[in-house]
Structure formats: C-alpha cells, structure tokens
Design an enzyme around this catalytic site. Structure first.
Site, PDB file in Angstrom:
ATOM      1  N   ASP A 101      -7.843   5.869  12.968  1.00 28.29           N
ATOM      2  CA  ASP A 101      -7.136   5.415  11.777  1.00 28.29           C
ATOM      3  C   ASP A 101      -7.382   3.915  11.669  1.00 28.29           C
ATOM      4  O   ASP A 101      -6.967   3.144  12.539  1.00 28.29           O
ATOM      5  CB  ASP A 101      -5.639   5.717  11.961  1.00 28.29           C
ATOM      6  CG  ASP A 101      -4.873   5.727  10.657  1.00 28.29           C
ATOM      7  OD1 ASP A 101      -5.257   4.997   9.730  1.00 28.29           O
ATOM      8  OD2 ASP A 101      -3.871   6.477  10.586  1.00 28.29           O
ATOM      9  N   ASP A 206      -6.818   3.710   6.146  1.00 30.73           N
ATOM     10  CA  ASP A 206      -5.412   3.594   5.755  1.00 30.73           C
ATOM     11  C   ASP A 206      -5.242   2.822   4.446  1.00 30.73           C
ATOM     12  O   ASP A 206      -5.905   1.811   4.228  1.00 30.73           O
ATOM     13  CB  ASP A 206      -4.680   2.851   6.880  1.00 30.73           C
ATOM     14  CG  ASP A 206      -3.221   2.632   6.576  1.00 30.73           C
ATOM     15  OD1 ASP A 206      -2.483   3.633   6.517  1.00 30.73           O
ATOM     16  OD2 ASP A 206      -2.814   1.475   6.375  1.00 30.73           O
ATOM     17  N   GLU A 265      -7.146   7.268   2.494  1.00 30.70           N
ATOM     18  CA  GLU A 265      -5.779   7.573   2.067  1.00 30.70           C
ATOM     19  C   GLU A 265      -5.569   6.834   0.751  1.00 30.70           C
ATOM     20  O   GLU A 265      -5.539   5.615   0.709  1.00 30.70           O
ATOM     21  CB  GLU A 265      -4.764   7.083   3.101  1.00 30.70           C
ATOM     22  CG  GLU A 265      -3.342   7.463   2.710  1.00 30.70           C
ATOM     23  CD  GLU A 265      -2.288   6.455   3.147  1.00 30.70           C
ATOM     24  OE1 GLU A 265      -1.110   6.834   3.204  1.00 30.70           O
ATOM     25  OE2 GLU A 265      -2.617   5.284   3.421  1.00 30.70           O
ATOM     26  N   HIS A 342       2.638  11.916   9.230  1.00 30.65           N
ATOM     27  CA  HIS A 342       3.625  11.073   9.916  1.00 30.65           C
ATOM     28  C   HIS A 342       4.473  10.234   8.961  1.00 30.65           C
ATOM     29  O   HIS A 342       5.382   9.548   9.395  1.00 30.65           O
ATOM     30  CB  HIS A 342       2.874  10.150  10.888  1.00 30.65           C
ATOM     31  CG  HIS A 342       2.004   9.170  10.148  1.00 30.65           C
ATOM     32  ND1 HIS A 342       0.903   9.569   9.405  1.00 30.65           N
ATOM     33  CD2 HIS A 342       2.094   7.841   9.985  1.00 30.65           C
ATOM     34  CE1 HIS A 342       0.357   8.510   8.829  1.00 30.65           C
ATOM     35  NE2 HIS A 342       1.057   7.446   9.173  1.00 30.65           N
ATOM     36  N   ASP A 343       4.173  10.243   7.685  1.00 30.49           N
ATOM     37  CA  ASP A 343       4.931   9.463   6.704  1.00 30.49           C
ATOM     38  C   ASP A 343       5.990  10.304   5.990  1.00 30.49           C
ATOM     39  O   ASP A 343       6.602   9.824   5.037  1.00 30.49           O
ATOM     40  CB  ASP A 343       3.984   8.879   5.640  1.00 30.49           C
ATOM     41  CG  ASP A 343       3.135   7.755   6.195  1.00 30.49           C
ATOM     42  OD1 ASP A 343       3.589   7.083   7.149  1.00 30.49           O
ATOM     43  OD2 ASP A 343       2.020   7.540   5.682  1.00 30.49           O
TER      44      ASP A 343
HETATM   45  C1  GLC Z   1      -0.161   4.277   5.295  1.00 32.48           C
HETATM   46  C2  GLC Z   1       0.316   4.852   6.604  1.00 32.48           C
HETATM   47  C3  GLC Z   1       1.733   4.425   6.830  1.00 32.48           C
HETATM   48  C4  GLC Z   1       1.792   2.912   6.874  1.00 32.48           C
HETATM   49  C5  GLC Z   1       1.158   2.290   5.633  1.00 32.48           C
HETATM   50  C6  GLC Z   1       0.900   0.829   5.827  1.00 32.48           C
HETATM   51  O1  GLC Z   1       0.525   4.790   4.211  1.00 32.48           O
HETATM   52  O2  GLC Z   1       0.152   6.240   6.609  1.00 32.48           O
HETATM   53  O3  GLC Z   1       2.263   4.980   7.999  1.00 32.48           O
HETATM   54  O4  GLC Z   1       3.119   2.483   6.984  1.00 32.48           O
HETATM   55  O5  GLC Z   1      -0.080   2.872   5.316  1.00 32.48           O
HETATM   56  O6  GLC Z   1      -0.144   0.622   6.724  1.00 32.48           O
END
Ligand code: GLC
Ligand code: CA
Length: 570
Positions: A101, A206, A265, A342-343
């Site tokens: 990641d 990310d 993402e 995980h979010d």
């Molecule tokens: C993404 C991750 C999340 C994180 C955010 C900032 O959305 O999945 O867990 O807090 O980015 O890096």
C-alpha cells in the site's frame, strides 16, 4: 505506454491484510510481518492469490501507517526489510502475490522532507508541499481558502510563527505533497522502483484521486451546511484532469515496462467514465480501480442521530451501483470487487445480520465472488467477524479520522451515548480488531493482551480453528466458493460472458447470471426474513447453497433469510 499483457489478476481472488491486527509474531501484542508469514498456509488454504497489505513503512502511526515518515524503512513494529524479503519469498513459494500500500498523496509531518520544509522556507523540500499565505479578514488571519478536509474542518494548518498554512486533505499530521512538482513525481517513482526490485508484485495506490489540486486556490462556492466556514468540495482536489498525466508518468518511470499491478483507490465521487479512462486495458495508467460506490448503500455513512433500525440495505442502490460501473467498464477495463475494507465497519454488520450470522456471511461471499471482476475480501470476512460492539469512545478514538469526527459531533451537541451507538455501527475501528485464530486467550492473535481493542468473536466460535474443523462453517464455505470461482471454466464464464440481471426490480433479491456453454446463476435474498422469487429456469446443478433443500413450487422460489444459491441452470 506499455501495459501488462498477461493480466494475471483476472484469475485471482485478493485478500486485504491490515497488518497490525492480523497476527502477532513476536509477542508484543501488535501484528507484524513475522506473524503474517506464519499464517501464509492459512491464506493459501483459503485460496487467495494476492495480498494487499496496508502500509508497513516507518510511521508515527497517527493514521495507522498512512502517515509515512520514511518510505525506505519498515516500521519496526511490523519488522524489517529482511522480514519483507522473507515474506516475499515465502508468499511466492505458495503462489501468493504481494501488493504494498503506497501513499503518494501525503507524508507524515515527521517525514524529513516536511521537517526540512518547515525549518527552512527556502529549502527545496518546501516546494514538495503546498504552503500558502493565510487571508487577513479584519484583524483575523484565516486559512487561504474555505476548503474542508476529510478528517478536520479545514484542510489548512497554520505554520507556527508565520502567516503561512500548509495543505492536508486528511489529518493535520499528514501534509499533502505537491504532484505538480516534477521532483516529487521523480521521488515517488524511485520509491516504487525500490520495492519492485525487491520483488513486490504491485501496489495499491492510496488516496490517488487527490494527487492533483486546483492550484488557483480559490474559495469553493458550495453551501456551508454546518456553518463552520469550511466545505468539503471534491472538485478542488479530486479526480482532476492532471491526475491522468501524473499517473501515466508514474507508470512509465516507476514500472519501466515491468509487469506490476497498479490498483488505485479513487474516491472523491469518481464517475465511471473517469474510472474507465484511468484503468483502460490499453491506455490507462492503472490496472484496477477501487471506487467506493457499493460500500455504504444502507444509510450508515455519517448516520449520527439515526437508530440502528433505520440502517437498512438499499438493494436497488447496490444493484444500480454495481451495474453502472460494470456497464461502463467491462468492455475496456478489468475491475476489482469488494464489499468493505479497513476503512469501514465489518461486512457482517454492514449488509449482514447478527441473527443470521452464518447464512448472511455466506450469502454475501457468494454474491460478490461471482460478479465480473477481481474480488477482494477483507481479513475476518471469511470468519464472519463482527464489529467492536462493546467498544468505548476511547477505543474508537484510536483512529485519527474518528477522533476528529468525535470532536465535531460533540461540538454539534450530540451526546456521548448517541456518538457511541453511531461509532459501534459505522467507525473504522470496527474492522481493525485482531483476527481471531482460535479459542485460546486473545483468540490466539498474541500471547499478550493485544494493543488494539478486540472482540469476543473467538469465544463465540468465530475463529479460524473452530471454523476449520466445522464443515458447515463460514470459513469452509469461503474456501469452496473461492475454489469454484478460481476454477478455470467458471472464471472464464464470469470474466468473459455478459452479466445479466434477473428480476432487476426485486427490492430484496440480488440475482444475476452468466450465459455460456453452461449458464450459472446467483440468487441471494439480502433480507433477514423470507421473500419470494419468480424462477423460470430448470436447475441442472446446485453448486453452492447456504441452506438445505430447495423450496420451489409453481415457478416460485421461497428464499429463507439470506438464502443464497449458485446454480447451473437451463
Ligand atoms: C485511504 C486509506 C485510509 C487513510 C486515507 C489517508 O482512504 O484507505 O485508511 O486514512 O487514505 O491516507
Ligand atoms: Ca508483534
């Protein structure tokens, strides 16, 4: 631009590892790489062929590793570079690929680049970040714009002792880097190259939607609903046109033609046509793209003040969101599939049912696994793990995103009781609890009390050991379902035939089929009560089913709570 030609991920099922909560290998109560290595056989038996591992780089852990202070070092709590190398070789020996990641959008404020930038405004590092002068209004120094951040009201943090502010789309300890600076782009390509040389198979990039900002830094004219002076306006720093070129350059410079999987993402209200361009098989800079559109289709997001009973899965919205992405993308793009990560809260608590725990966990597994795309499950889904239903406000506040929102909710006048019932339903910590491995103390996650709050799932029989021994467990259902999905014949059917929805307007049922030499059909009751479904096919075979017996008469299927089928039909 050269792209991977074999597209191996089309034949795979992925698994999302949140390392802190996966398995402790050295007895300090925190999950780590050694722990992960010790459970690779479990993952192999489950049938998954690639792991996306949430960030493992050096970090003060303000946002659990998404705040990186050194991209070239592994966070000592997770292990060392040697451990990563061992993980790569052990995983590859088991035909499991590893995706890291990679956080491209921001660093930790403790990263030496940012420290240098703060200490010396004339340094080169200053130009890696986004600093702007505040606005004087009367005798008050206000942030440069009214833009809101995802975690805090303003996306600007004042630099002490100056009239400048720095930009952060997420927490204030996570300053955004400036991708319009070619030097920044070069630095990130080098980081990726370093890990590719080490042998990683890909990256989950990310928060990649936010790399390009509106550099004019003019105020948003969106309506300021809560009147705090700030508005979250995705158009200012999400999915802007320059993003495509930044990623194109990243692909070229970092990958140098090597076959490495890039998954972006891409939140920030990305539209299918934008996603399609980014992940196009021939011309897109990414290979797969996670959107957020099927995650919160139950009114749970931001549902503070609502009662639990008001959170109901909107089955039509789910179908609509799966379809609009499928329709726009499948001819030209590969796509990932997932329910939660995980979010989010646990899948069981999001779209499933505590009363019909096994039935709903199996139904959700089956429903996702046979859609077009590359499915990813999040650790614990295969065990039907639940939310942190006994968690305290402090437990939930361990997550910076949640801590910031608790402050805002208190300011807005919500009671702690209202806040807590909301958090137990919707907060990210729900999914960040240690995985339950067996029935021994702390669920076999660690020999000592885990640092993270943990659930009692392991005592209720929802752990890997008990479920391994039970042929009717959720775990064994997942194993069978994944094996079927990865079977070359069925996988071809899923990936290469047209997806056809059956009884589209049914408010409670998700049903689709793939037509080929054989036609396979999924039928899932998404409700915790019985419903009826008109069925005009002949059942040639029942490949998977989470109940005994088929209740069919006069072309009507009676579907029990969360009953789900994978059928061969004629
Ligand atoms: C993404 C991750 C999340 C994180 C955010 C900032 O959305 O999945 O867990 O807090 O980015 O890096
Ligand atoms: Ca440990």
């Amino acid at each position: 631009m050269e792209k991977n030609s074999d597209r191996w991920w089309r034949n795979e099922v992925g698994y999302i590892v949140y390392p802190e909560a996966f398995k402790d290998g050295n007895g300090d109560g925190i999950g780590d790489l050694k722990g992960l290595i010790s459970k690779l056989d479990y993952l192999k038996d489950l049938g998954v062929g690639m792991l996306w591992i949430c960030p493992i780089f050096a970090s003060p852990m303000e946002d659990n590793g998404y705040d990186v202070s050194d991209y070239y070092a592994i966070n000592p709590r997770f292990g060392s570079l040697e451990d990563l190398k061992l993980l790569l070789s052990e995983a590859h020996e088991r035909n499991i690929r590893i995706l890291l990641d990679l956080v491209l959008n921001h660093t930790s404020k403790e990263h030496p680049w940012f420290q240098k930038a703060l200490a010396d405004p004339s340094s080169e590092e200053r130009s890696y970040y986004i600093f702007r002068k505040g606005k004087m209004v009367g005798d008050k120094l206000l942030p440069p714009t009214n833009w809101g951040s995802f975690f805090t009201p303003s996306c600007w943090e004042k630099v002490e002792g100056s009239d400048e502010f720095y930009f952060h789309a997420f927490g204030s300890g996570m300053p955004d880097v400036d991708w319009s600076n070619p030097k920044v782009r070069e630095l990130y390509a080098e980081i990726a190259d370093f890990y590719i040389k080490l042998g990683v198979d890909g990256f989950r990039l990310d928060a990649v939607a936010h790399l390009a900002k509106d550099l004019s830094f003019t105020d948003s004219d969106l309506y300021d609903e809560d009147g705090d002076g700030f508005v979250l306006d995705p158009s200012k720093f999400s999915n802007r046109p320059e993003l495509f070129h930044y990623l194109e350059e990243f692909r070229e410079k970092a990958l140098k033609g090597r076959s490495v999987l890039l998954i972006g993402e891409v939140g920030g209200s990305v539209q299918p046509y934008e996603g399609k361009a980014l992940a196009d098989r021939l011309s897109g800079p990414l290979d797969l793209l996670f959107n957020f559109d099927t995650v919160w289709n139950n009114g749970n997001f931001g549902s503070i003040g609502k009662k639990d009973e008001e959170i109901v899965t909107d089955v039509m919205q789910l179908k609509h969101n799966f379809t609009r992405w499928y329709d726009a993308c499948h001819n030209s793009c590969d796509m990932p599939l997932y329910w939660c990560n995980h979010d989010h809260p646990r899948l069981l608590a999001q779209y499933g049912s505590r009363i019909y725990r096994k039935e709903s966990a199996k139904a959700l597994a089956l429903t996702l696994l046979f859609l077009y795309g590359t499915p990813f499950l999040y650790q614990g889904e295969e065990l039907a793990m639940d939310n942190l239903i006994e968690g305290s406000i402090e437990d939930f506040a361990a997550d910076v995103g949640t801590a910031d929102s608790i402050t805002s909710y208190r300011k807005a006048g919500y009671s702690d009781e209202q806040i807590l019932s909301f958090l137990r339903r919707a907060a990210r910590m729900n999914a960040r609890t240690p995985l339950s491995w067996d029935s021994s103390p702390y669920g076999g996650f660690s020999e000592v009390k885990p640092l993270l709050p943990y659930t009692k799932d392991y005592l209720a029989g929802y752990n890997a050991k008990v479920e391994h021994d039970d042929p009717y467990s959720v775990l064994n259902f997942y194993r069978s379902a994944i094996a079927l999905r990865k079977n070359t014949y069925y996988n071809n059917l899923v990936q290469n035939s047209q997806l056809e929805w059956i009884d589209w307007n049914h408010q409670d049922v998700i049903s689709y089929l793939h037509r080929g030499y054989t036609t396979i059909m999924v039928i899932t009751n998404m409700r915790p009560y019985q419903v009826y479904f008109t069925f005009n096919f002949q059942i040639a075979d029942v490949l998977l089913h989470n109940y005994d017996g088929v209740l069919l008469s006069n072309h009507v299927l009676t579907l029990r709570p969360f009953e789900s089928y994978l059928l061969v039909v004629k």
